[in-house]
Scaffold this motif. Structure first.
Motif, PDB file in Angstrom:
ATOM      1  N   ALA A  10      41.913  34.167  33.094  1.00  0.00           N
ATOM      2  CA  ALA A  10      42.098  34.031  34.691  1.00  0.00           C
ATOM      3  C   ALA A  10      41.330  35.445  35.905  1.00  0.00           C
ATOM      4  O   ALA A  10      41.574  34.757  36.779  1.00  0.00           O
ATOM      5  CB  ALA A  10      44.276  34.003  35.469  1.00  0.00           C
ATOM      6  N   LYS A  11      40.917  35.626  34.987  1.00  0.00           N
ATOM      7  CA  LYS A  11      40.128  37.234  36.197  1.00  0.00           C
ATOM      8  C   LYS A  11      38.615  36.574  36.214  1.00  0.00           C
ATOM      9  O   LYS A  11      37.601  35.583  35.422  1.00  0.00           O
ATOM     10  CB  LYS A  11      39.893  38.191  34.929  1.00  0.00           C
ATOM     11  CG  LYS A  11      41.071  38.687  34.598  1.00  0.00           C
ATOM     12  CD  LYS A  11      40.737  40.240  33.271  1.00  0.00           C
ATOM     13  CE  LYS A  11      41.738  40.563  32.733  1.00  0.00           C
ATOM     14  NZ  LYS A  11      41.728  42.104  32.480  1.00  0.00           N
ATOM     15  N   ARG A  12      37.829  36.113  37.183  1.00  0.00           N
ATOM     16  CA  ARG A  12      36.784  36.060  37.721  1.00  0.00           C
ATOM     17  C   ARG A  12      36.309  36.495  36.920  1.00  0.00           C
ATOM     18  O   ARG A  12      34.990  36.415  37.492  1.00  0.00           O
ATOM     19  CB  ARG A  12      36.813  35.947  39.407  1.00  0.00           C
ATOM     20  CG  ARG A  12      37.945  34.908  39.765  1.00  0.00           C
ATOM     21  CD  ARG A  12      37.076  34.629  41.055  1.00  0.00           C
ATOM     22  NE  ARG A  12      38.258  33.956  41.820  1.00  0.00           N
ATOM     23  CZ  ARG A  12      38.134  33.153  42.897  1.00  0.00           C
ATOM     24  NH1 ARG A  12      37.161  33.550  43.607  1.00  0.00           N
ATOM     25  NH2 ARG A  12      38.990  32.078  43.392  1.00  0.00           N
ATOM     26  N   GLN A  13      36.079  38.609  36.744  1.00  0.00           N
ATOM     27  CA  GLN A  13      35.540  39.331  36.695  1.00  0.00           C
ATOM     28  C   GLN A  13      36.006  40.215  35.193  1.00  0.00           C
ATOM     29  O   GLN A  13      37.926  40.427  35.280  1.00  0.00           O
ATOM     30  CB  GLN A  13      34.862  40.337  37.865  1.00  0.00           C
ATOM     31  CG  GLN A  13      33.998  39.696  38.271  1.00  0.00           C
ATOM     32  CD  GLN A  13      33.433  40.492  39.698  1.00  0.00           C
ATOM     33  OE1 GLN A  13      33.925  41.909  39.743  1.00  0.00           O
ATOM     34  NE2 GLN A  13      32.972  40.556  40.367  1.00  0.00           N
ATOM     35  N   GLY A  14      35.172  40.913  33.591  1.00  0.00           N
ATOM     36  CA  GLY A  14      36.040  41.929  33.267  1.00  0.00           C
ATOM     37  C   GLY A  14      37.031  40.972  32.062  1.00  0.00           C
ATOM     38  O   GLY A  14      37.052  42.399  31.736  1.00  0.00           O
ATOM     39  N   SER A  15      36.347  39.706  32.150  1.00  0.00           N
ATOM     40  CA  SER A  15      37.290  38.788  30.921  1.00  0.00           C
ATOM     41  C   SER A  15      36.804  39.346  29.810  1.00  0.00           C
ATOM     42  O   SER A  15      35.484  38.815  29.284  1.00  0.00           O
ATOM     43  CB  SER A  15      37.487  37.495  31.347  1.00  0.00           C
ATOM     44  OG  SER A  15      37.886  37.325  30.054  1.00  0.00           O
ATOM     45  N   GLU A  16      37.294  39.991  29.162  1.00  0.00           N
ATOM     46  CA  GLU A  16      36.959  39.507  27.150  1.00  0.00           C
ATOM     47  C   GLU A  16      36.458  38.240  26.898  1.00  0.00           C
ATOM     48  O   GLU A  16      35.541  38.390  25.999  1.00  0.00           O
ATOM     49  CB  GLU A  16      37.699  40.482  26.343  1.00  0.00           C
ATOM     50  CG  GLU A  16      37.897  41.823  26.999  1.00  0.00           C
ATOM     51  CD  GLU A  16      36.727  43.312  26.848  1.00  0.00           C
ATOM     52  OE1 GLU A  16      35.374  42.434  26.009  1.00  0.00           O
ATOM     53  OE2 GLU A  16      36.456  44.522  27.566  1.00  0.00           O
ATOM     54  N   SER A  17      37.378  37.788  27.081  1.00  0.00           N
ATOM     55  CA  SER A  17      37.713  36.423  26.178  1.00  0.00           C
ATOM     56  C   SER A  17      35.803  35.907  26.722  1.00  0.00           C
ATOM     57  O   SER A  17      35.471  34.901  26.133  1.00  0.00           O
ATOM     58  CB  SER A  17      38.671  35.338  26.783  1.00  0.00           C
ATOM     59  OG  SER A  17      38.707  35.424  28.114  1.00  0.00           O
ATOM     60  N   THR A  18      35.791  35.584  28.041  1.00  0.00           N
ATOM     61  CA  THR A  18      34.702  35.237  28.323  1.00  0.00           C
ATOM     62  C   THR A  18      33.295  35.691  28.728  1.00  0.00           C
ATOM     63  O   THR A  18      32.559  35.596  27.912  1.00  0.00           O
ATOM     64  CB  THR A  18      34.627  35.106  30.139  1.00  0.00           C
ATOM     65  OG1 THR A  18      35.895  34.538  30.553  1.00  0.00           O
ATOM     66  CG2 THR A  18      33.336  35.156  31.058  1.00  0.00           C
ATOM     67  N   ARG A  19      33.784  37.209  28.240  1.00  0.00           N
ATOM     68  CA  ARG A  19      32.251  37.837  27.186  1.00  0.00           C
ATOM     69  C   ARG A  19      32.126  37.289  26.098  1.00  0.00           C
ATOM     70  O   ARG A  19      30.924  37.209  25.734  1.00  0.00           O
ATOM     71  CB  ARG A  19      32.781  39.308  27.241  1.00  0.00           C
ATOM     72  CG  ARG A  19      31.155  40.147  27.218  1.00  0.00           C
ATOM     73  CD  ARG A  19      32.160  41.884  26.900  1.00  0.00           C
ATOM     74  NE  ARG A  19      32.487  42.213  26.453  1.00  0.00           N
ATOM     75  CZ  ARG A  19      32.180  41.900  24.732  1.00  0.00           C
ATOM     76  NH1 ARG A  19      30.839  42.236  24.431  1.00  0.00           N
ATOM     77  NH2 ARG A  19      32.913  42.417  23.620  1.00  0.00           N
ATOM     78  N   LEU A  20      32.808  37.214  25.094  1.00  0.00           N
ATOM     79  CA  LEU A  20      32.974  36.888  23.823  1.00  0.00           C
ATOM     80  C   LEU A  20      32.078  35.544  23.945  1.00  0.00           C
ATOM     81  O   LEU A  20      31.703  35.016  22.661  1.00  0.00           O
ATOM     82  CB  LEU A  20      34.166  36.446  23.230  1.00  0.00           C
ATOM     83  CG  LEU A  20      34.320  37.964  22.636  1.00  0.00           C
ATOM     84  CD1 LEU A  20      35.728  38.017  21.965  1.00  0.00           C
ATOM     85  CD2 LEU A  20      33.399  38.928  21.645  1.00  0.00           C
ATOM     86  N   ALA A  21      32.976  34.305  24.599  1.00  0.00           N
ATOM     87  CA  ALA A  21      32.017  33.038  25.094  1.00  0.00           C
ATOM     88  C   ALA A  21      31.261  33.004  25.075  1.00  0.00           C
ATOM     89  O   ALA A  21      30.442  32.464  24.399  1.00  0.00           O
ATOM     90  CB  ALA A  21      32.969  32.458  26.115  1.00  0.00           C
ATOM     91  N   ASN A  22      30.867  34.129  26.388  1.00  0.00           N
ATOM     92  CA  ASN A  22      29.183  33.574  26.991  1.00  0.00           C
ATOM     93  C   ASN A  22      28.374  34.825  25.270  1.00  0.00           C
ATOM     94  O   ASN A  22      27.071  33.971  25.353  1.00  0.00           O
ATOM     95  CB  ASN A  22      29.336  35.157  27.321  1.00  0.00           C
ATOM     96  CG  ASN A  22      29.516  34.819  28.905  1.00  0.00           C
ATOM     97  OD1 ASN A  22      29.524  33.734  29.325  1.00  0.00           O
ATOM     98  ND2 ASN A  22      29.375  35.740  29.542  1.00  0.00           N
ATOM     99  N   ALA A  23      28.563  35.595  24.186  1.00  0.00           N
ATOM    100  CA  ALA A  23      27.736  35.669  23.404  1.00  0.00           C
ATOM    101  C   ALA A  23      27.690  34.549  22.577  1.00  0.00           C
ATOM    102  O   ALA A  23      27.015  34.736  21.941  1.00  0.00           O
ATOM    103  CB  ALA A  23      28.821  36.264  22.973  1.00  0.00           C
ATOM    104  N   ILE A  24      28.676  33.952  22.328  1.00  0.00           N
ATOM    105  CA  ILE A  24      29.423  32.711  21.265  1.00  0.00           C
ATOM    106  C   ILE A  24      27.467  31.364  22.207  1.00  0.00           C
ATOM    107  O   ILE A  24      26.597  31.394  21.249  1.00  0.00           O
ATOM    108  CB  ILE A  24      30.320  31.919  21.420  1.00  0.00           C
ATOM    109  CG1 ILE A  24      30.735  32.879  20.053  1.00  0.00           C
ATOM    110  CG2 ILE A  24      29.628  30.660  20.316  1.00  0.00           C
ATOM    111  CD1 ILE A  24      32.930  32.200  20.978  1.00  0.00           C
ATOM    112  N   THR A  25      27.961  31.286  23.244  1.00  0.00           N
ATOM    113  CA  THR A  25      27.108  30.332  24.120  1.00  0.00           C
ATOM    114  C   THR A  25      25.662  31.232  23.394  1.00  0.00           C
ATOM    115  O   THR A  25      24.613  29.928  23.311  1.00  0.00           O
ATOM    116  CB  THR A  25      27.053  30.486  25.462  1.00  0.00           C
ATOM    117  OG1 THR A  25      28.295  29.604  25.478  1.00  0.00           O
ATOM    118  CG2 THR A  25      26.364  29.555  26.203  1.00  0.00           C
ATOM    119  N   GLY A  26      25.383  32.314  24.226  1.00  0.00           N
ATOM    120  CA  GLY A  26      24.470  33.650  24.030  1.00  0.00           C
ATOM    121  C   GLY A  26      23.595  32.845  21.960  1.00  0.00           C
ATOM    122  O   GLY A  26      22.001  32.785  22.234  1.00  0.00           O
TER     123      GLY A  26
END
Length: 199
Positions: A10-26
């Motif tokens: 639900a966070k537009r910024q500062g989400s750890e789950s998004t950060r980890l998803a970005n890392a997987i995609t990267g």
């Protein structure tokens, strides 16, 4: 390779789950620099809830839909087209009150359409989203892995398999609300696991 990343926080910024998803995609793109990535952020562009109006639109023949109904169905059509085109899906999923975020449930409802992404046969349901690899980054404030309190993993395994996606790998970052040291180690451990993906 086509990668679809779904950010369910639900966070537009500062989400750890998004950060980890970005890392997987990267990590996946590092292994295949030609990979194409489509990202759907459910915080900034949430799918509407499946309500009475939506059901009415979905069950009205296309030629008979009002402009409003056609627009509502088109939202789900776009989400379905994205998952159909993907070879790999990356989900960033925080735990909210022991379940998946409502944003993710709405997206799952949007892509789950009979005769399109699944069908029923004489032998039971058959998923139609076949041949896809799924990575799920899970973030939790506490530690729930492999306990009865973890309803996320059984639910996601069930619904993804129902749609034909049974090659699912989970990456966990747990204890994020249990102090800075615990959180740092959890995120570091998840990062090390991500570094081994597609290696």
């Amino acid at each position: 390779m086509n990668i679809l990343q779904i950010n369910a926080s639900a966070k537009r910024q500062g989400s750890e789950s998004t950060r980890l998803a970005n890392a997987i995609t990267g990590r996946l793109r590092a292994a295949d620099p030609s990979a194409e990535v489509v990202t759907r952020d459910l915080a900034s562009a949430p799918m509407p809830v499946l309500d009475d109006a939506a059901l009415g639109a979905l069950f009205t023949p296309a030629a008979e839909r009002s402009a409003e109904q056609a627009a509502r169905v088109a939202l789900d059509d776009a989400a379905i087209a994205e998952i159909q085109a993907a070879d790999v899906m990356v989900l960033g999923v925080p735990m909210y009150n022991f379940g998946v975020p409502a944003q993710l449930k709405n997206w799952i409802d949007a892509i789950s359409r009979a005769q399109v992404t699944f069908r029923y046969t004489e032998k039971g349901p058959q998923g139609l989203l076949l041949g896809k690899k799924v990575y799920v980054a899970l973030t939790r404030g506490g530690r729930y892995r492999d306990t009865p309190a973890d309803s996320q993993v059984p639910y996601l395994k069930t619904v993804l398999a129902f749609l034909g996606m049974d090659d699912v790998q989970f990456v966990y970052a747990e204890g994020l609300a249990m102090g800075a040291d615990v959180a740092a180690e959890a995120l570091a451990s998840a990062g090390r696991e991500i570094e081994q993906l597609a290696a």
